[in-house]
Structure formats: C-alpha cells, structure tokens
Write a protein that holds these residues in place. Structure first.
Motif, PDB file in Angstrom:
ATOM      1  N   UNK A   1      29.318  47.215  26.822  1.00 50.30           N
ATOM      2  CA  UNK A   1      29.780  46.009  27.480  1.00 50.30           C
ATOM      3  C   UNK A   1      28.776  44.889  27.203  1.00 50.30           C
ATOM      4  N   UNK A   2      29.295  43.695  27.001  1.00 52.80           N
ATOM      5  CA  UNK A   2      28.461  42.548  26.692  1.00 52.80           C
ATOM      6  C   UNK A   2      27.667  42.127  27.936  1.00 52.80           C
ATOM      7  N   UNK A   3      26.385  41.814  27.750  1.00 52.21           N
ATOM      8  CA  UNK A   3      25.528  41.400  28.862  1.00 52.21           C
ATOM      9  C   UNK A   3      26.008  40.109  29.504  1.00 52.21           C
ATOM     10  N   UNK A   4      26.563  39.191  28.724  1.00 46.72           N
ATOM     11  CA  UNK A   4      27.029  37.917  29.260  1.00 46.72           C
ATOM     12  C   UNK A   4      28.191  38.131  30.216  1.00 46.72           C
ATOM     13  N   UNK A   5      29.110  38.991  29.846  1.00 40.19           N
ATOM     14  CA  UNK A   5      30.263  39.265  30.715  1.00 40.19           C
ATOM     15  C   UNK A   5      29.795  39.925  32.010  1.00 40.19           C
ATOM     16  N   UNK A   6      28.888  40.859  31.904  1.00 35.69           N
ATOM     17  CA  UNK A   6      28.362  41.542  33.092  1.00 35.69           C
ATOM     18  C   UNK A   6      27.620  40.564  34.004  1.00 35.69           C
ATOM     19  N   UNK A   7      26.806  39.697  33.410  1.00 42.15           N
ATOM     20  CA  UNK A   7      26.058  38.715  34.188  1.00 42.15           C
ATOM     21  C   UNK A   7      26.998  37.727  34.874  1.00 42.15           C
ATOM     22  N   UNK A   8      28.021  37.270  34.156  1.00 47.65           N
ATOM     23  CA  UNK A   8      28.989  36.339  34.732  1.00 47.65           C
ATOM     24  C   UNK A   8      29.747  36.990  35.885  1.00 47.65           C
ATOM     25  N   UNK A   9      30.178  38.222  35.689  1.00 46.19           N
ATOM     26  CA  UNK A   9      30.908  38.926  36.745  1.00 46.19           C
ATOM     27  C   UNK A   9      30.028  39.122  37.975  1.00 46.19           C
ATOM     28  N   UNK A  11      27.441  37.285  38.848  1.00 44.49           N
ATOM     29  CA  UNK A  11      27.211  35.972  39.451  1.00 44.49           C
ATOM     30  C   UNK A  11      28.405  35.555  40.307  1.00 44.49           C
ATOM     31  N   UNK A  12      29.619  35.776  39.797  1.00 42.90           N
ATOM     32  CA  UNK A  12      30.814  35.425  40.564  1.00 42.90           C
ATOM     33  C   UNK A  12      30.934  36.263  41.827  1.00 42.90           C
ATOM     34  N   UNK A  13      30.600  37.527  41.747  1.00 46.13           N
ATOM     35  CA  UNK A  13      30.670  38.388  42.929  1.00 46.13           C
ATOM     36  C   UNK A  13      29.667  37.957  43.994  1.00 46.13           C
ATOM     37  N   UNK A  14      28.453  37.631  43.571  1.00 49.53           N
ATOM     38  CA  UNK A  14      27.423  37.195  44.523  1.00 49.53           C
ATOM     39  C   UNK A  14      27.815  35.867  45.152  1.00 49.53           C
ATOM     40  N   UNK A  15      28.329  34.932  44.349  1.00 44.13           N
ATOM     41  CA  UNK A  15      28.737  33.634  44.874  1.00 44.13           C
ATOM     42  C   UNK A  15      29.897  33.785  45.852  1.00 44.13           C
ATOM     43  N   UNK A  16      30.850  34.631  45.517  1.00 40.64           N
ATOM     44  CA  UNK A  16      31.990  34.856  46.404  1.00 40.64           C
ATOM     45  C   UNK A  16      31.534  35.459  47.732  1.00 40.64           C
ATOM     46  N   UNK A  17      30.655  36.429  47.678  1.00 40.11           N
ATOM     47  CA  UNK A  17      30.146  37.047  48.902  1.00 40.11           C
ATOM     48  C   UNK A  17      29.340  36.044  49.734  1.00 40.11           C
ATOM     49  N   UNK A  18      28.549  35.204  49.078  1.00 40.26           N
ATOM     50  CA  UNK A  18      27.752  34.204  49.793  1.00 40.26           C
ATOM     51  C   UNK A  18      28.650  33.201  50.505  1.00 40.26           C
TER      52      UNK A  18
END
Length: 68
Positions: A1-9, A11-18
């Motif tokens: 799996x690409x690191x960029x996709x994992x990092x983006x996912x 980041x979105x999960x953390x932002x959504x939870x916050x």
C-alpha cells in the motif's frame, strides 16, 4: 500500500474524530439560537428587576441617626 494513501486516510480519520469530539457540527441550529435569545431575555429581565429595586432604594430619603 502506498504511504501517501495511508497517511491521507489516517489524517482524515483523525480530523473526523477531532471534529466529533469537539462538537463542531457546522451551522448553528434553530434550537441553539432560541436558547441564546431566551438566556439574553432572562438576563435583561433580571437586570431590569434589580435596576428597579436600586432606583426605588435610591429614591427613599435617608434617615439621619439621632443620639439616644
């Protein structure tokens, strides 16, 4: 799996939870506006009652103390 996709996912999960934890849901609801208006009116009523009592007390003449 690409690191960029994992990092983006991640980041979105953390932002959504916050956002969910902080309670920021976007627009202000009508209920919030009505609560704000009701609290403002109640503060104005209490201030009016207190101001009326202060003015009444201020209008009464002062009784000078007398020696026994």
């Amino acid at each position: 799996m690409d690191n960029t996709i994992l990092t983006t996912a991640l980041t979105h999960q953390v932002a959504h939870h916050a956002r969910r934890v902080s309670g920021d849901r976007g627009a202000v609801s009508l209920e919030q506006v009505l609560w704000f208006v009701a609290s403002g009116v109640s503060v104005a009523v209490v201030a009016g009652v207190l101001w009326g009592r202060i003015r009444t007390q201020a209008a009464t003449p002062i009784q000078l103390p007398s020696a026994p």
